[in-house]
Design a protein around this motif. Structure first.
Motif, PDB file in Angstrom:
ATOM      1  N   TRP A 159      46.065   3.668 -26.675  1.00 48.90           N
ATOM      2  CA  TRP A 159      45.954   3.112 -25.327  1.00 48.90           C
ATOM      3  C   TRP A 159      44.497   2.698 -25.039  1.00 48.90           C
ATOM      4  O   TRP A 159      44.228   1.606 -24.529  1.00 48.90           O
ATOM      5  CB  TRP A 159      46.427   4.140 -24.293  1.00 48.90           C
ATOM      6  CG  TRP A 159      46.713   3.514 -22.969  1.00 48.90           C
ATOM      7  CD1 TRP A 159      45.831   3.327 -21.943  1.00 48.90           C
ATOM      8  CD2 TRP A 159      47.956   2.944 -22.543  1.00 48.90           C
ATOM      9  NE1 TRP A 159      46.449   2.681 -20.903  1.00 48.90           N
ATOM     10  CE2 TRP A 159      47.751   2.442 -21.243  1.00 48.90           C
ATOM     11  CE3 TRP A 159      49.213   2.815 -23.134  1.00 48.90           C
ATOM     12  CZ2 TRP A 159      48.767   1.812 -20.516  1.00 48.90           C
ATOM     13  CZ3 TRP A 159      50.226   2.195 -22.411  1.00 48.90           C
ATOM     14  CH2 TRP A 159      49.995   1.692 -21.124  1.00 48.90           C
ATOM     15  N   TRP A 208      58.362   0.129 -21.851  1.00 45.66           N
ATOM     16  CA  TRP A 208      57.356  -0.893 -22.184  1.00 45.66           C
ATOM     17  C   TRP A 208      57.388  -2.024 -21.147  1.00 45.66           C
ATOM     18  O   TRP A 208      56.329  -2.488 -20.693  1.00 45.66           O
ATOM     19  CB  TRP A 208      57.642  -1.451 -23.594  1.00 45.66           C
ATOM     20  CG  TRP A 208      56.682  -2.525 -23.991  1.00 45.66           C
ATOM     21  CD1 TRP A 208      55.431  -2.363 -24.530  1.00 45.66           C
ATOM     22  CD2 TRP A 208      56.889  -3.943 -23.858  1.00 45.66           C
ATOM     23  NE1 TRP A 208      54.848  -3.594 -24.732  1.00 45.66           N
ATOM     24  CE2 TRP A 208      55.721  -4.569 -24.333  1.00 45.66           C
ATOM     25  CE3 TRP A 208      57.936  -4.731 -23.391  1.00 45.66           C
ATOM     26  CZ2 TRP A 208      55.573  -5.968 -24.349  1.00 45.66           C
ATOM     27  CZ3 TRP A 208      57.791  -6.113 -23.401  1.00 45.66           C
ATOM     28  CH2 TRP A 208      56.626  -6.727 -23.883  1.00 45.66           C
ATOM     29  N   SER A 209      58.574  -2.430 -20.744  1.00 44.51           N
ATOM     30  CA  SER A 209      58.672  -3.563 -19.820  1.00 44.51           C
ATOM     31  C   SER A 209      58.149  -3.189 -18.429  1.00 44.51           C
ATOM     32  O   SER A 209      57.700  -4.063 -17.688  1.00 44.51           O
ATOM     33  CB  SER A 209      60.122  -4.053 -19.733  1.00 44.51           C
ATOM     34  OG  SER A 209      60.939  -3.056 -19.164  1.00 44.51           O
ATOM     35  N   CYS A 211      55.645  -1.126 -18.103  1.00 44.14           N
ATOM     36  CA  CYS A 211      54.289  -0.632 -18.404  1.00 44.14           C
ATOM     37  C   CYS A 211      54.143   0.813 -17.914  1.00 44.14           C
ATOM     38  O   CYS A 211      53.169   1.160 -17.246  1.00 44.14           O
ATOM     39  CB  CYS A 211      53.207  -1.521 -17.779  1.00 44.14           C
ATOM     40  SG  CYS A 211      51.580  -1.274 -18.526  1.00 44.14           S
ATOM     41  N   LYS A 213      53.024   3.895 -18.442  1.00 47.84           N
ATOM     42  CA  LYS A 213      52.042   4.547 -19.319  1.00 47.84           C
ATOM     43  C   LYS A 213      52.401   6.010 -19.576  1.00 47.84           C
ATOM     44  O   LYS A 213      52.363   6.474 -20.725  1.00 47.84           O
ATOM     45  CB  LYS A 213      50.659   4.446 -18.680  1.00 47.84           C
ATOM     46  CG  LYS A 213      49.546   5.148 -19.444  1.00 47.84           C
ATOM     47  CD  LYS A 213      48.222   5.032 -18.694  1.00 47.84           C
ATOM     48  CE  LYS A 213      47.104   5.793 -19.402  1.00 47.84           C
ATOM     49  NZ  LYS A 213      45.837   5.708 -18.641  1.00 47.84           N
ATOM     50  N   SER A 242      50.420  -3.069 -24.089  1.00 51.64           N
ATOM     51  CA  SER A 242      50.599  -2.581 -22.715  1.00 51.64           C
ATOM     52  C   SER A 242      49.266  -2.190 -22.101  1.00 51.64           C
ATOM     53  O   SER A 242      48.979  -2.512 -20.938  1.00 51.64           O
ATOM     54  CB  SER A 242      51.534  -1.371 -22.702  1.00 51.64           C
ATOM     55  OG  SER A 242      52.817  -1.706 -23.168  1.00 51.64           O
ATOM     56  N   GLU A 246      47.455  -3.729 -18.758  1.00 51.40           N
ATOM     57  CA  GLU A 246      47.935  -2.631 -17.915  1.00 51.40           C
ATOM     58  C   GLU A 246      48.279  -3.108 -16.506  1.00 51.40           C
ATOM     59  O   GLU A 246      47.490  -3.800 -15.860  1.00 51.40           O
ATOM     60  CB  GLU A 246      46.872  -1.534 -17.855  1.00 51.40           C
ATOM     61  CG  GLU A 246      47.402  -0.221 -17.346  1.00 51.40           C
ATOM     62  CD  GLU A 246      46.459   0.939 -17.671  1.00 51.40           C
ATOM     63  OE1 GLU A 246      45.481   0.749 -18.421  1.00 51.40           O
ATOM     64  OE2 GLU A 246      46.715   2.051 -17.171  1.00 51.40           O
ATOM     65  N   GLY A 250      56.379  -6.400 -18.687  1.00 50.34           N
ATOM     66  CA  GLY A 250      56.785  -7.035 -19.932  1.00 50.34           C
ATOM     67  C   GLY A 250      58.197  -7.585 -19.815  1.00 50.34           C
ATOM     68  O   GLY A 250      59.025  -7.041 -19.080  1.00 50.34           O
ATOM     69  N   ILE A 270      54.315 -10.526 -22.136  1.00 53.25           N
ATOM     70  CA  ILE A 270      53.798  -9.940 -20.903  1.00 53.25           C
ATOM     71  C   ILE A 270      53.680 -11.051 -19.859  1.00 53.25           C
ATOM     72  O   ILE A 270      53.153 -12.135 -20.155  1.00 53.25           O
ATOM     73  CB  ILE A 270      52.419  -9.296 -21.136  1.00 53.25           C
ATOM     74  CG1 ILE A 270      52.505  -8.202 -22.215  1.00 53.25           C
ATOM     75  CG2 ILE A 270      51.868  -8.748 -19.823  1.00 53.25           C
ATOM     76  CD1 ILE A 270      53.281  -6.975 -21.828  1.00 53.25           C
TER      77      ILE A 270
END
Lengths: 281, 115
Positions: A159, A208-209, A211, A213, A242, A246, A250, A270
């Motif tokens: 990250w 992921w889509s 984001c 974290k 990602s 940030e 996505g 993204i």
């Protein structure tokens, strides 16, 4: 300047090398998704493309294994694999040493990385380029995350690497595009090649889509290995993207398990123009 | 053993020497007789059993133009003949099989299309 494009894609060698063995309709859907990604990349008018890949012992070995590395040369070569087997001819790929050096210098302010003035591309970079820059006319900045030989850098370091890449892109005048390429669940190059944990993949892609974290950083390699195979260590490449974008959502344009390609094939971009998502910290 | 394969996989000159005389190409690498045999034959199943990383082994099989399904079967045969992977990352879990995994996880879409 800010990133002009960011996305993720699969890189399995079978996508090109065993294309004739796949269900034609599934293969065509994947190829169309790759073409859509290529068009988006081209429309962003990039000066260079950073490819965050999961290298597969084409350049680095356990005698001297960097957790993170970036290329710093005016040209590269690939693929190392037999061209007939991979379905991609050996070629020279342009780089940009000056740009690499400036990016690397900036990345080093936040993340510890190695650099390499020599770099041979394997399928992990060549398959994406085969679809996304088929004329090999866009300078490539290769980056590598060790996803093969444990001990691996923990996910939160990937990250940080992504955040550092974003700051580096912001710091140069060139228009930088970024892709991360890896598998999600898969057991590549083993007797279990073709196993795909679709539920695991879809959960990760949902995170992921958004984001998310916290959710993405919660994966433990030991459990991922059991649930999703050693290939799942490559989620680091998706997470790097990602981190570099940030707060931006996505879009998963394509996801479909294609066993002969040994992975749940994925194409995502993204939405850099979308309103920022709420932080999950 | 993996170091030999790493060097071979990425170096076309080394590949030419290996093609000319496989045993000579092994000179300078600290290998057991079993490892030498596996590398020169080449015995894909034994190499996997001995713990060679799949990415390294896949590139080595590609160098020999071993067809994909044949490559997978040679690894399976190697496990059947020699037993589970001795060391390395693949020693942690055993071989399950794609169809068994698909059935266990309730996924039917993977059974079609083989491996």
């Amino acid at each position: 300047m800010p990133l002009v494009f960011a996305g993720v894609c699969s890189h399995a060698p079978g996508i090109v090398g065993r294309a004739d063995q796949a269900d034609p309709s599934a293969k065509n859907r994947l190829y169309e998704a790759f073409e859509g990604m290529r068009q988006c990349l081209e429309a962003s008018n990039p000066d260079a493309l950073i490819v965050v890949a999961a290298e597969h012992f084409a350049n680095f070995f356990m005698n001297n294994m960097p957790s993170f590395a970036m290329g710093m040369a005016d040209h590269y070569e690939g693929p190392i694999e037999n061209p007939e087997w991979l379905g991609i001819q050996k070629t020279r790929i342009p780089g940009d040493r000056s740009l690499s050096e400036r990016l690397i210098q900036k990345v080093m302010e936040r993340a510890d990385i190695s650099y390499a003035e020599e770099w041979k591309f394997d399928h992990g970079i060549m398959v994406p380029l085969h679809f996304l820059t088929p004329s090999y006319d866009l300078p490539i900045i290769p980056a590598n995350i060790n996803c093969q030989g444990p001990p691996l850098a923990p996910l939160h370091r990937a990250w940080v690497f992504g955040q550092a890449l974003r700051e580096a892109a912001d710091s140069v005048p060139e228009r930088i595009a970024l892709i991360g390429t890896g598998g999600i669940s898969h057991w590549p190059a083993t007797p279990d090649s073709g196993k795909i944990n679709e539920n695991w993949d879809r959960q990760f892609l949902d995170e992921w889509s958004r984001c998310d974290k916290a959710a993405m950083l919660s994966y433990a390699d030991s459990q991922s290995y059991l649930d999703a195979g050693q290939g799942a260590f490559e989620i680091r490449t998706f997470m790097t993207v990602s981190a570099a974008t940030e707060g931006a959502p996505g879009i998963v344009h394509f996801y479909e398990p294609i066993p002969i390609f040994a992975v749940g094939c994925t194409i995502g971009t993204i939405d850099l123009e979308a309103p920022q998502l709420r932080s999950t910290d | 053993m993996q170091k030999f394969l790493f060097e071979l996989n990425r170096d076309e000159e080394f590949q030419a020497r290996y093609a000319e005389d496989r045993r000579v190409a092994l000179a300078g690498f600290d290998l057991t007789a079993e490892e030498q045999q596996a590398l020169t034959e080449p015995d894909i199943g034994l190499l996997f059993h001995l713990g060679v990383n799949g990415q390294i082994l896949m590139h080595f099989a590609a160098l020999h133009l071993i067809e994909w399904q044949d490559y997978l079967q040679r690894m399976r045969d190697g496990l059947a003949v020699h037993g589970p992977v001795r060391e390395g990352i693949y020693a942690v879990t055993g071989y399950e099989g794609v169809d068994a995994h698909s059935t266990r996880s309730g996924q039917t879409n993977q059974i079609q299309g083989g491996n």
